[in-house]
Design an enzyme around this catalytic site. Structure first.
Site, PDB file in Angstrom:
ATOM      1  N   SER A 227       0.778  -1.132   0.118  1.00 43.40           N
ATOM      2  CA  SER A 227      -0.142  -0.102  -0.031  1.00 43.40           C
ATOM      3  C   SER A 227       0.724   1.166  -0.092  1.00 43.40           C
ATOM      4  O   SER A 227       1.833   1.190   0.652  1.00 43.40           O
ATOM      5  CB  SER A 227      -0.945   0.031   1.276  1.00 43.40           C
ATOM      6  OG  SER A 227      -1.655  -1.097   1.424  1.00 43.40           O
TER       7      SER A 227
ATOM      8  N   HIS B  56     -10.509  -4.024  -2.648  1.00 42.46           N
ATOM      9  CA  HIS B  56     -10.682  -5.212  -3.598  1.00 42.46           C
ATOM     10  C   HIS B  56     -12.071  -5.346  -4.225  1.00 42.46           C
ATOM     11  O   HIS B  56     -12.870  -4.483  -4.315  1.00 42.46           O
ATOM     12  CB  HIS B  56     -10.167  -6.561  -2.930  1.00 42.46           C
ATOM     13  CG  HIS B  56      -8.632  -6.360  -2.454  1.00 42.46           C
ATOM     14  ND1 HIS B  56      -7.581  -5.521  -3.061  1.00 42.46           N
ATOM     15  CD2 HIS B  56      -7.984  -6.813  -1.134  1.00 42.46           C
ATOM     16  CE1 HIS B  56      -6.737  -5.801  -2.395  1.00 42.46           C
ATOM     17  NE2 HIS B  56      -6.837  -6.619  -1.085  1.00 42.46           N
TER      18      HIS B  56
END
Length: 288
Positions: free
Chosen positions: A70, A160
């Site tokens: 990330s 996601h």
């Protein structure tokens, strides 16, 4: 084995790669994972692990030569890793979402207890920029929707494939943080990228980065085959939905962030630092 064969084998350099078991990452790495894209003298081995675990591993022990991370995690590991100039997931006016079983105003949602997929995710960083004092609890990303549906949490921060499936579980979108970010900055929201170990040296970094770029381009050029491969990681998505999800996060920006994409990465991390979410000033640099 002949001495020539043995010498040749010894010259093969193994590069360890770790990424999420998601359809978009699988699509991106299709060329390398299936040996459709080859680099003489290099062998690429793949490990699939959820993104928050990868963030923590890169932070603590440098497990892998190349790792998906990330962007929020980058300042914590920038001493040992640099960013690859390709392979990023960027939300262009879309991104992680706050969802709930009933509608809330934006002022109300800031007072809720929200399930989040990890405190090093970019989703969490963006949430804290939106609502600095919001109460959060870390939950595995694939358990957030069930936990909100069951009433365990008031709301959840989803990433996601959940961004496409939350409505079929009866949940309501309260806020798309990619939209909020774009309204604040005029920029896309950079969510995740690939980092490569600095200790590999510039030549190996560049060869590996170019290999990843070739893998992404191969998948885009052979979309049907790459999508078929990615479907095994598509978590409850049919082919149409998986194709849509892959299109959201593997596209021209995945080949090259662009000037605004790079600006967005720096802007996101600078804001996180200025507002006290990130304790380290980010020094963003790229390979390739």
């Amino acid at each position: 084995m002949s001495s020539a064969t043995s010498a040749s084998a010894e010259q093969v350099r193994e590069i360890t790669i770790a990424h999420s078991p998601d359809s978009d990452d699988a699509f991106m790495f299709y060329g390398l994972a299936t040996n459709k894209v080859r680099v003489p003298g290099y062998k690429f081995t793949h490990t699939l692990t959820d993104i928050e675990t990868l963030n923590r591993k890169a932070l603590n022990e440098q497990f892998y030569d190349v790792t998906a991370i990330s962007f929020h995690a980058y300042p914590y590991l920038q001493e040992h890793y640099t960013l690859m100039a390709c392979g990023g997931s960027v939300g262009d006016n879309y991104g992680p979402m706050i969802v709930a079983a009933k509608p809330y105003t934006l002022d109300e949602v800031k007072k809720l207890r929200i399930a989040v997929p990890g405190t090093l995710t970019t989703a969490y960083l963006t949430l804290k920029l939106f609502a600095p004092d919001v109460e959060t609890v870390t939950v595995d990303f694939d358990k957030i929707i069930p936990a909100v549906v069951s009433g365990e949490f008031d709301a959840g921060l989803i990433i996601h494939e959940g961004q496409l499936t939350y409505a079929r579980d009866g949940l309501t979108k309260i806020l798309d943080l990619g939209v909020w970010w774009h309204e604040q900055t005029g920029l896309p929201l950079p969510l995740g990228g690939n980092a490569i170990r600095r200790s590999l040296g510039h030549d190996v970094q560049l060869i590996t980065t170019n290999a990843l770029r070739d893998s992404i381009q191969h998948a885009l050029d052979h979309r049907e085959q790459a999508l078929e491969y990615a479907m095994q990681f598509a978590r409850d998505l049919d082919t149409t939905m998986a194709n849509r999800f892959v299109g959201m996060y593997v596209n021209d920006r995945t080949i090259n962030y662009g000037d605004d994409g790079r600006e967005a990465i720096r802007k996101l991390l600078d804001m996180g630092y200025e507002r006290g979410v990130i304790p380290h000033k980010a020094k963003v640099d790229f390979v390739g």
